[in-house]
Write a protein that holds these residues in place. Structure first.
Motif, PDB file in Angstrom:
ATOM      1  N   ALA A  65      29.546  53.189   0.070  1.00 19.01           N
ATOM      2  CA  ALA A  65      28.322  52.964  -0.710  1.00 19.01           C
ATOM      3  C   ALA A  65      27.663  51.647  -0.317  1.00 19.01           C
ATOM      4  N   VAL A  66      27.145  51.590   0.899  1.00 18.45           N
ATOM      5  CA  VAL A  66      26.522  50.371   1.424  1.00 18.45           C
ATOM      6  C   VAL A  66      25.002  50.541   1.429  1.00 18.45           C
ATOM      7  N   THR A  67      24.305  49.595   0.830  1.00 16.73           N
ATOM      8  CA  THR A  67      22.845  49.575   0.849  1.00 16.73           C
ATOM      9  C   THR A  67      22.381  48.560   1.881  1.00 16.73           C
ATOM     10  N   THR A  68      21.476  48.969   2.759  1.00 17.44           N
ATOM     11  CA  THR A  68      20.948  48.099   3.798  1.00 17.44           C
ATOM     12  C   THR A  68      19.530  47.672   3.445  1.00 17.44           C
ATOM     13  N   VAL A  69      19.261  46.384   3.592  1.00 15.64           N
ATOM     14  CA  VAL A  69      17.953  45.820   3.275  1.00 15.64           C
ATOM     15  C   VAL A  69      17.356  45.202   4.538  1.00 15.64           C
ATOM     16  N   LEU A  70      16.166  45.624   4.932  1.00 16.23           N
ATOM     17  CA  LEU A  70      15.416  45.007   6.014  1.00 16.23           C
ATOM     18  C   LEU A  70      14.416  44.042   5.397  1.00 16.23           C
TER      19      LEU A  70
ATOM     20  N   GLY B  25      15.092  40.116   9.511  1.00 23.25           N
ATOM     21  CA  GLY B  25      16.543  40.212   9.390  1.00 23.25           C
ATOM     22  C   GLY B  25      16.984  41.460   8.660  1.00 23.25           C
ATOM     23  N   MET B  26      18.280  41.553   8.473  1.00 27.04           N
ATOM     24  CA  MET B  26      18.895  42.684   7.799  1.00 27.04           C
ATOM     25  C   MET B  26      20.126  42.210   7.055  1.00 27.04           C
TER      26      MET B  26
ATOM     27  N   VAL C 232      11.267  41.680   1.219  1.00 29.77           N
ATOM     28  CA  VAL C 232      11.966  42.923   1.520  1.00 29.77           C
ATOM     29  C   VAL C 232      10.951  43.938   2.014  1.00 29.77           C
ATOM     30  N   THR C 233      11.209  44.528   3.174  1.00 29.09           N
ATOM     31  CA  THR C 233      10.291  45.497   3.757  1.00 29.09           C
ATOM     32  C   THR C 233      10.820  46.926   3.700  1.00 29.09           C
ATOM     33  N   GLN C 234      12.119  47.074   3.552  1.00 26.74           N
ATOM     34  CA  GLN C 234      12.696  48.417   3.479  1.00 26.74           C
ATOM     35  C   GLN C 234      14.085  48.328   2.871  1.00 26.74           C
ATOM     36  N   THR C 235      14.385  49.228   1.938  1.00 27.93           N
ATOM     37  CA  THR C 235      15.717  49.350   1.364  1.00 27.93           C
ATOM     38  C   THR C 235      16.239  50.744   1.654  1.00 27.93           C
ATOM     39  N   ILE C 236      17.395  50.818   2.290  1.00 30.77           N
ATOM     40  CA  ILE C 236      17.976  52.098   2.687  1.00 30.77           C
ATOM     41  C   ILE C 236      19.278  52.285   1.922  1.00 30.77           C
ATOM     42  N   LYS C 237      19.281  53.243   1.011  1.00 29.45           N
ATOM     43  CA  LYS C 237      20.460  53.499   0.199  1.00 29.45           C
ATOM     44  C   LYS C 237      21.309  54.593   0.842  1.00 29.45           C
ATOM     45  N   PRO C 238      22.627  54.526   0.635  1.00 29.46           N
ATOM     46  CA  PRO C 238      23.506  55.542   1.233  1.00 29.46           C
ATOM     47  C   PRO C 238      23.304  56.895   0.566  1.00 29.46           C
ATOM     48  N   GLU C 239      23.540  57.947   1.332  1.00 32.73           N
ATOM     49  CA  GLU C 239      23.477  59.306   0.804  1.00 32.73           C
ATOM     50  C   GLU C 239      24.825  59.975   1.005  1.00 32.73           C
ATOM     51  N   PRO C 240      25.255  60.778   0.042  1.00 31.46           N
ATOM     52  CA  PRO C 240      26.563  61.443   0.164  1.00 31.46           C
ATOM     53  C   PRO C 240      26.612  62.350   1.387  1.00 31.46           C
ATOM     54  N   ASN C 241      27.800  62.397   1.991  1.00 30.87           N
ATOM     55  CA  ASN C 241      28.065  63.319   3.102  1.00 30.87           C
ATOM     56  C   ASN C 241      27.049  63.182   4.230  1.00 30.87           C
TER      57      ASN C 241
END
Length: 403
Positions: free
Chosen positions: A331-336, A322-323, A347-356
Motif C-alpha cells: 500500500a504505497v502512495t507515490t507523490v510527484l 521530485g518524487m 504536488v502535481t500528481q498523487t498515485i495511489k496503489p490499486e489491488p492486484n
C-alpha cells in the motif's frame, strides 16, 4: 520539461499479488516511456521554467546508441566485484539501437593499460563526449576518463582527465554544459578488514563519512571539494544548471541505527536499518567562497512522513521536481511534486496503489542533463527512506545513451 508515467496492469504471474516499481530515468523521456510501456503520460508541470523552454516534439532526438559497463564485471549490492568470466573482458560496450530488433554490438572497449578497475559510471557530455569512471578496491582508487563517440558508434580519444586520479570512491558524476567541469561525490573505501576485503573484491563506501562533492576543472586538473559538515549525511542528484556555474544536489540527513561493526552476528530479525530523514536540495555557486555543502542556497526541504525518492534541480538553478512515497508495501502512495526557490513545493500528481496490480512510475527529461542522477544517495544505498549500509557502487549509472 519533465514528464511522468503511471501504469497499472494485472500481475503477469496470475497470482493477483499487488506489486510496485519505481524508476528514476536518466535516459531521454521518450525512451523511458517506450521501455515502461506507456498507457498514458502524466505531465509534471515544473514551476518557473522559462517560456518556450519546454520541450516539444522537435526537441527530442531518440538515442542511436547505448553504452553499458561490462556485464561480467558487475558490482553487486553487497559491494563485491564479480570477477570477469574467462579473464579480462570488455571494459564497456557500445550497441546500436535498431528499430524492432535487438541492439547490435558495435564495439567492445577494453580497459586502458595499467587501469585494472571496473567501470562504475558512464555519463553523456556535450558535443558527443562521454565520461567513464573506473574503480578498483586495492588500492582504493577511482580514475576519470573522457572520450568521444564517432557517428558510427566507435570510441575515439579515450584518455584520462587531467587530475582524474582520485584516492576514493566516485559516484554521481555530472558534466557541466560547457564541458569544462566534472562534479562528483566521493567517499572513502570501507576500511574494516581491509586486506580480506581487498582480496574478495569489496568496494563500498565507509560508513559514517561526511558527504562531499568535488568539482574538477578538466583544463588544469585543479579540484575543489565541499563537505556537508555536522550531521551524518548522504548526497546525490548532482546536476549542473545551464550557466555551468551553479551546481544542484540533494543532501539527506542520516540517523544510524545499526552498529558500526556489521561483522558481528546480528540479532534475531537482523540489524535495524539506518534512516534517511530530511532531504534538502541546494544550489551552489561554485565560484563563491566557502566549502560547506549545507551553506548553499536552499531550493527545497522535505517535510512530512513520506520518503523522498528523487529531488532534482532544473537547468534554471531555482526550480526543480521530485518524487516521494508514503506507506508500506503493497500500500504505497507515490507523490510527484515540483518546487520553486522561496515558494516551497507543489504536488502535481498523487498515485495511489490499486489491488492486484503492477504499478510503475518513470521520470525522465527530454533534454540531456549530462548527469547520472542516480538517486538521493549517489552510491545507490538509499531505499525508500532507509540507508542500506552494505550497499556498494550505484549500478543505475553504468549505462549511457548517445543521440
Amino acid at each position: 520539461m519533465v514528464e511522468g508515467l503511471a501504469r497499472d496492469v494485472t500481475a503477469p504471474d496470475g497470482s493477483g499479488s499487488p506489486r510496485w516499481w519505481v524508476r528514476r530515468w536518466a535516459a531521454p523521456v521518450g525512451l523511458a516511456l517506450a521501455v515502461a510501456g506507456s498507457v498514458g503520460a502524466v505531465g509534471l508541470a515544473v514551476g518557473g521554467e522559462p517560456p518556450g523552454e519546454a520541450a516539444g516534439p522537435g526537441d527530442y532526438r531518440p538515442p542511436r546508441f547505448v553504452l553499458t559497463a561490462d556485464a561480467d564485471g558487475q558490482i553487486g549490492a553487497d559491494g563485491r566485484v564479480q570477477a570477469r568470466q574467462g579473464g579480462a573482458g570488455p571494459w564497456f560496450q557500445v550497441r546500436a539501437l535498431q528499430e524492432r530488433a535487438q541492439p547490435r554490438l558495435v564495439e567492445s572497449v577494453r580497459a586502458p593499460s595499467g587501469d585494472g578497475g571496473y567501470v562504475v559510471a558512464l555519463v553523456e557530455g556535450p558535443g558527443d563526449t562521454f565520461v567513464a569512471v573506473s574503480t578498483r578496491p586495492a588500492p582504493c582508487e577511482s580514475r576519470i576518463y573522457r572520450f568521444r563517440l564517432t557517428q558510427d558508434g566507435h570510441v575515439t580519444g579515450l584518455t584520462r582527465v587531467k587530475g582524474g586520479v582520485v584516492p576514493a570512491l566516485v559516484a554521481g558524476v555530472a558534466v557541466s554544459p560547457d564541458g569544462r567541469r566534472i562534479a562528483y561525490a566521493t567517499a572513502p573505501c570501507a576500511q574494516a578488514r581491509e586486506a580480506a576485503a581487498a582480496a574478495q573484491g569489496v568496494v563500498r563506501p565507509a560508513r559514517g563519512a561526511d558527504a562531499s562533492v568535488t568539482v574538477l576543472d578538466t583544463r588544469d586538473g585543479k579540484r575543489r571539494t565541499w563537505t556537508a559538515r555536522g550531521l551524518p549525511s548522504v548526497v546525490g542528484e548532482i546536476v549542473w544548471a545551464r550557466d555551468s556555474r551553479t551546481l544542484g544536489y540533494a543532501v539527506g540527513d542520516v540517523r544510524y541505527s545499526a552498529p558500526a561493526d556489521l561483522s558481528k552476528p546480528p540479532p534475531e530479525g537482523g540489524w535495524p536499518r539506518d534512516k534517511i530523514g530530511t532531504v534538502t536540495v541546494h544550489a551552489l555557486d561554485t565560484r563563491a567562497g566557502g566549502g560547506d555543502l549545507r551553506g548553499a542556497r536552499v531550493l527545497f526541504r522535505s517535510a512530512g512522513p513520506g520518503a523522498v525518492i528523487t529531488a532534482v534541480m532544473n537547468p534554471d538553478g531555482r526550480t526543480g521536481y521530485g518524487m516521494s512515497q508514503e506507506g508500506e508495501q503493497p500500500a504505497v502512495t507515490t507523490v510527484l511534486f515540483s518546487f520553486v526557490e522561496g515558494r516551497g513545493m507543489r504536488v502535481t500528481q498523487t498515485i495511489k496503489p490499486e489491488p492486484n496490480a503492477v504499478m510503475g512510475v518513470a521520470l525522465g527529461e527530454s533534454k540531456p542533463r549530462y548527469a547520472c542522477l542516480g538517486g538521493i544517495d549517489a552510491f545507490g544505498r538509499a531505499d525508500r527512506g532507509d540507508l542500506v549500509t552494505g550497499g556498494g557502487v550505484n549500478g543505475a549509472c553504468r549505462m549511457a545513451w548517445a543521440r
